[in-house]
Design an enzyme around this catalytic site. Structure first.
Site, PDB file in Angstrom:
ATOM      1  N   GLU A 439       0.902  -1.462   0.016  1.00 53.84           N
ATOM      2  CA  GLU A 439      -0.047  -0.043   0.026  1.00 53.84           C
ATOM      3  C   GLU A 439       0.760   1.147   0.211  1.00 53.84           C
ATOM      4  OE1 GLU A 439      -2.653  -0.137  -0.801  1.00 53.84           O
ATOM      5  OE2 GLU A 439      -3.262  -2.380  -0.510  1.00 53.84           O
ATOM      6  N   GLY A 440       2.086   1.225  -0.888  1.00 50.31           N
ATOM      7  CA  GLY A 440       2.823   2.447  -0.771  1.00 50.31           C
ATOM      8  C   GLY A 440       3.996   2.374   0.153  1.00 50.31           C
TER       9      GLY A 440
END
Length: 592
Positions: A439-440
């Site tokens: 998620e980043g």
């Protein structure tokens, strides 16, 4: 050892550190009854302890199996998921128009921590479904909402986020999956996605995939990406399931941790292409996907909190049972529990204090998101949205960094037994590692904080937050409670250092971007440590004001954080402002 949700800690964090009580009193939550939060969390804690926690080790040991394109989850998991949906847990914050309970995101955030602490690999599945619900509700057509939202909200169907490809991870613009529009308005999608969490499983009858793809005439880079809803099974007009869509799991990953969560390679196009439906507008997929990702980033931050709390609880229990050595000055025979040793206490306090700080940062992010949606005043909504945007990278990165450190310390407290799988301490360490990556990555979160969130509105959101934190420090200083020790002084110094660092970075984001980027990660750490310390102090003050019987426990926690962790802010300031040249010169050391 099983898991018990720390309800009193969570409620103090939610209501006071995160500001839920003030937001309710300001009317931002309508007729929401704050007492409901306690009841929901109590029930969530029971479900987690009784159903999910016992499956944590089972899932880690058994993992998942892929045969003939079908994934089988660990024993007991499909039944646990069925009980989960029957209990209404997937629908806690879902839209009421589609069967959701419509409770605040802040309440669901606290529940997400509980699921993550009890069984993080299980909790990952509904976390992604919640993101899918958010994207479909915000950007989907009315027709798609009618077909899919109710099933997603109830949890009868689950959702996935399909972004990553072998050549396109953080660089989303490099993706190659293709979509071609058909005469009937649908799209045929061909391509391969990797690292797709719960891309295939046996816990639900259908899976609703959200897939990023590129149209033939799309602009290059991220400006030419569209988002599509691609169901595993097509849905008939009467709502029943139709034929299998052309999207299959062609492989699963063998991972360091999260063994019970299937991480799949998904293939589309072996049989003519998967049928997909456009979400939002063509070439506007990144805007839609960010709706999913922002929700998911908060959820991943809460995974960090959950794993940290589980690791802390287990380490504390072990330290009280394991006997080794003697307390200083003790006479007589027999060994003492290792809990008596100052260095063990230091590790346990660091685990607990950092977990508490990360919890409140995540809850504060959820409250800000709630207010940005629920407040009647447009100005209040706008300011809350800016606050949520500022906090989100810290909720994700700072909390998952803490999850990793606390799990690491949990192994250390166990000593040699922590390195042995049977205690379970190693599993927390392995499971936590991915949270700083997906998620980043946390480095990307730091870049986002410095280049976008800090500079937004000339830094207005940052100065407003720092003013609020300064007010908390003034209250600590005015309390004259000797139990706070030097908390006020240490937090004041941290705030001053953070203010100077923020101004320095603001000046260089445009004029010397590489200098700003070199300091992005230590800046996020500095911001998180300062913010966390101030929020813990606010909770301690609230506990004293309300006359809680264990108020001094929270004062001691805030003091430890201020005197042992927030004090790093000054050194981190120097790292940001004085080390850019050493990073720029790194090629000589790395490539010479």
């Amino acid at each position: 050892m099983t898991y018990r949700a720390p309800i009193s800690d969570m409620l103090l964090s939610l209501n006071h550190g995160a500001g839920l009580k003030a937001a309710v009193e300001a009317g931002h939550y309508g007729d929401f009854d704050a007492d409901l939060a306690a009841a929901v969390l109590e029930e969530a804690g029971k479900f987690a302890s009784d159903v999910l926690a016992p499956l944590n080790k089972v899932g880690d040991e058994h993992g998942i199996k892929l045969e003939g394109g079908k994934v089988t989850t660990a024993p007991g998991w499909p039944d646990a998921y069925k009980r989960w949906t029957e209990g209404g847990w997937n629908a806690v914050s879902g839209p009421e128009d589609f069967g959701g309970q419509g409770l605040p995101l802040a309440i669901n955030a606290a529940c997400t921590e509980i699921w993550s602490a009890a069984n993080v690999a299980f909790g990952l599945c509904p976390l992604l479904t919640a993101s899918a619900i958010e994207a479909l509700d915000a950007h989907g057509s009315d027709e798609l909402k009618q077909i899919y939202l109710e099933k997603l909200v109830s949890g009868e169907w689950t959702g996935t986020m399909q972004l990553t490809e072998p050549q396109a991870g953080s660089d989303v613009g490099a993706l190659r999956t293709r979509a071609e529009k058909q005469p009937d308005g649908t799209y045929r999608i061909k391509g391969t996605k990797i690292f797709i969490t719960y891309g295939e499983h046996d816990m639900t009858d259908n899976i609703v995939h959200f897939v990023l793809a590129r149209l033939p005439d799309a602009p290059a880079g991220t400006k030419g990406i569209s988002l599509f809803l691609v169901p595993k099974f097509m849905v008939n007009a009467d709502g029943s399931l139709g034929p299998r869509n052309d999207i299959y799991a062609s492989g699963v990953e063998h991972k360091l941790g999260m063994h019970a969560s299937p991480t799949c390679t998904m293939t589309m196009g072996d049989h003519g292409g998967a049928i997909g439906y456009l979400i939002g507008e063509e070439n506007q997929g990144m805007r839609c996907m960010f709706t999913m990702m922002n929700q998911a980033r908060l959820g991943v931050g809460l995974e960090g909190v959950g794993v940290a709390d589980r690791a802390y609880q287990q380490a504390l229990s072990y330290a009280q049972e394991r006997r080794q050595g003697r307390a200083v000055g003790k006479t007589g025979e027999g060994s003492d529990a290792i809990f008596v040793h100052p260095d063990v206490k230091r590790m346990l306090m660091r685990m607990r204090a950092q977990t508490a700080a990360a919890r409140t940062i995540c809850y504060a992010t959820a409250v800000a998101i709630d207010v940005s949606i629920r407040a009647r005043d447009p100005k209040v909504r706008t300011e809350a949205a800016a606050r949520a945007a500022l906090l989100t990278p810290m909720a994700k990165a700072y909390s998952t960094d803490i999850g990793n450190e606390v799990a690491y310390l949990g192994v250390q407290v166990h000593g040699g037994m922590g390195f042995i799988e049977e205690t379970g301490a190693a599993q927390h360490y392995r499971d936590a590692r991915i949270t700083a990556i997906y998620e980043g990555t946390n480095g990307i979160q730091a870049i986002d904080l410095v280049t976008r969130k800090l500079a937004a509105n000339g830094g207005a959101s940052v100065w407003a937050l720092l003013d609020e934190l300064s007010a908390i420090v003034k209250k600590v200083e005015a309390s004259n409670d000797p139990a706070f020790g030097t908390t006020g002084t240490k937090l004041r110094e941290a705030l001053e250092a953070l203010t100077r660092t923020s101004k320095w970075l603001l000046e260089r984001v445009a004029s010397a971007p590489n200098d700003a980027l070199a300091g992005a990660t230590p800046y996020l750490q500095q911001f998180g440590a300062t913010l966390g310390g101030c929020l813990l102090a606010s909770e301690a003050l609230a506990a004293k004001a309300e006359g809680l019987g264990d108020a001094q426990r929270y004062v001691a926690l805030a003091r430890f954080f201020a005197e042992n962790i927030a004090v790093q802010a000054g050194a981190l300031e120097r790292t940001v402002t004085e080390s850019a040249e050493s990073v720029a010169a790194a090629d000589a050391a790395l490539l010479g």
